[in-house]
Write an enzyme that holds these catalytic residues in place. Structure first.
Site, PDB file in Angstrom:
ATOM      1  N   SER A  26       0.804  -1.228   0.000  1.00 58.42           N
ATOM      2  CA  SER A  26       0.000   0.000   0.000  1.00 58.42           C
ATOM      3  C   SER A  26       0.835   1.276   0.000  1.00 58.42           C
ATOM      4  CB  SER A  26      -0.921   0.009   1.219  1.00 58.42           C
ATOM      5  OG  SER A  26      -1.605   1.246   1.266  1.00 58.42           O
ATOM      6  N   ILE A  27       0.315   2.275  -0.711  1.00 60.12           N
ATOM      7  CA  ILE A  27       0.961   3.595  -0.758  1.00 60.12           C
ATOM      8  C   ILE A  27       0.395   4.494   0.352  1.00 60.12           C
ATOM      9  CG2 ILE A  27      -0.698   4.471  -2.461  1.00 60.12           C
ATOM     10  CD1 ILE A  27       1.442   6.118  -3.699  1.00 60.12           C
ATOM     11  N   LYS A  85     -13.595  -4.628   3.621  1.00 55.48           N
ATOM     12  CA  LYS A  85     -14.495  -3.470   3.496  1.00 55.48           C
ATOM     13  C   LYS A  85     -15.948  -3.771   3.881  1.00 55.48           C
ATOM     14  CE  LYS A  85     -11.967  -0.690   0.154  1.00 55.48           C
ATOM     15  NZ  LYS A  85     -12.033   0.061  -1.108  1.00 55.48           N
ATOM     16  N   ASN A  99     -14.451   2.061   3.917  1.00 56.29           N
ATOM     17  CA  ASN A  99     -12.994   2.116   3.677  1.00 56.29           C
ATOM     18  C   ASN A  99     -12.282   2.980   4.712  1.00 56.29           C
ATOM     19  OD1 ASN A  99     -13.536   4.740   2.811  1.00 56.29           O
ATOM     20  ND2 ASN A  99     -12.011   4.654   1.191  1.00 56.29           N
ATOM     21  N   GLY A 119     -18.783  -1.657 -15.319  1.00 57.50           N
ATOM     22  CA  GLY A 119     -18.341  -2.396 -14.140  1.00 57.50           C
ATOM     23  C   GLY A 119     -19.333  -2.246 -13.003  1.00 57.50           C
ATOM     24  N   GLY A 129     -18.312  -3.785  -9.770  1.00 61.59           N
ATOM     25  CA  GLY A 129     -17.580  -4.287  -8.603  1.00 61.59           C
ATOM     26  C   GLY A 129     -17.614  -3.271  -7.464  1.00 61.59           C
ATOM     27  N   TYR A 186      -4.648   3.009 -12.340  1.00 60.86           N
ATOM     28  CA  TYR A 186      -3.539   3.957 -12.441  1.00 60.86           C
ATOM     29  C   TYR A 186      -2.220   3.263 -12.739  1.00 60.86           C
ATOM     30  CZ  TYR A 186      -3.531   2.760  -7.447  1.00 60.86           C
ATOM     31  OH  TYR A 186      -3.577   2.087  -6.261  1.00 60.86           O
TER      32      TYR A 186
END
Ligand code: NAP
Length: 287
Positions: A22-23, A73, A94, A132, A134, A235
């Site tokens: 994770s960033i 989540k 989140n 989408g 999701g 991204y």
């Protein structure tokens, strides 16, 4: 950048599995430092069996709160004291905010995306098309409906759960007075019709993500014009095949970095009451 840890340093973090890639620790710890807030953010690899105990540590350690990512989540919801209207509608959390031991669940994914879309010029009285259904699409659809976006046309491939997805979207529609409909992604005529009526088109599928960079949810780009804002939540790569084709047709394009930045900014504000200095953080994310 200098980081000073003191006896009073507060903690925020991420609960996910895996969590190591994770960033978010880089984003939030840099933002705390830039704002002079005595806090740090760490990633915690939490298995589903340990989630309930991990949530309890938020109270025990008097943490500011945490972010949740895959696979927590939805699963975290029963352990919280309160849910924001958006988190309840989306059916996923989140961000948890610790209000003196009272844990409130939020969902900033849809908020983050919609903020970046408005920045590109999208208006609430316009229509959008999203491909989408999701977790990420769901957050965006629910937030767009809460925001009062004129019409949301959703496309997905027709699997066995298509009826279930239709009902889920109907529920969001009923609870928000939004105008939402689900269509088969294979119905190219309907897809082109809805894209032509829309001001924004969003890819919320995994198609085009590294390493499958030669895939796209669209084969026919004829309805993409310079009038359209075309977004990909992906991204990595920075420009998917979908975005490249849209750009070549003259559309305004946006990848998923702004969504990533702004969902973090909303969480930061919920924890600290202060605005994240996004222009300080943007280069960290871009790198
Ligand atoms: P998810 O819950 O797994 O949903 C994936 C979606 O892609 C589903 O609608 C799925 O359709 C569709 N899909 C997958 N393979 C497909 C194919 N071959 N043909 C057509 N549709 C296909 O994933 P998610 O969490 O929503 O994430 C979606 C994308 O958003 C990912 O690329 C993720 O990296 C990105 N994302 C970005 C951010 C950000 O901050 N920028 C945040 C979250 C997610 P079915 O339902 O039919 O399987």
């Amino acid at each position: 950048m200098e980081i000073n840890i003191s006896g009073k340093t507060k903690l925020a973090g991420l609960f996910a599995q895996p969590a190591g890639h994770s960033i978010s620790p880089a984003i939030h710890t840099a933002a705390f430092a830039a704002m002079g807030i005595d806090a740090v953010y760490l990633s915690f690899d939490i298995s589903p069996e340990k989630l309930a105990e991990a949530v309890e540590t938020i109270r025990i350690f008097q943490m500011l709160g945490v972010n949740l990512s895959y696979p927590h989540k939805k699963a975290v919801m029963p352990y919280l004291d309160e849910l924001s209207p958006a988190a309840e509608l989306i059916g996923a959390v989140n961000t948890i905010v610790n209000q003196a031991g009272h844990l409130v669940g939020y969902n900033t994914d849809g908020l983050g995306f919609m903020k970046s879309l408005y920045e590109k010029g999208f208006k609430k009285n316009q229509r959008l098309t999203i491909i989408g259904t999701g977790g990420a699409a769901n957050a965006i659809i629910a937030q767009a409906a809460l925001d009062g976006v004129a019409e949301i046309a959703v496309f997905n491939r027709k699997g066995t759960d298509f009826q279930q997805k239709t009902e889920r979207l109907r529920e969001i529609q009923q609870r928000t007075d939004g105008k939402i409909a689900l269509y088969d992604l294979a119905d190219i005529k309907k897809l082109n019709e809805k894209i032509s009526e829309s001001a924004a088109l969003i890819n919320a599928t995994t198609l085009g993500m590294t390493p499958e960079i030669n895939r796209s949810p669209l084969n026919d780009y004829s309805s993409i014009t310079s009038e359209l804002i075309v977004c990909d939540l992906i991204y990595q790569p920075r420009e998917t095949l979908f975005l490249k084709e849209a750009r070549q047709n003259g559309a305004t394009t946006m990848n998923g970095l702004n969504m990533l930045l702004y969902q973090a900014a909303f969480a930061f504000e919920l924890w600290t009451g202060q605005e994240m200095p996004v222009e300080v953080i943007r280069p960290i994310i871009e790198k």
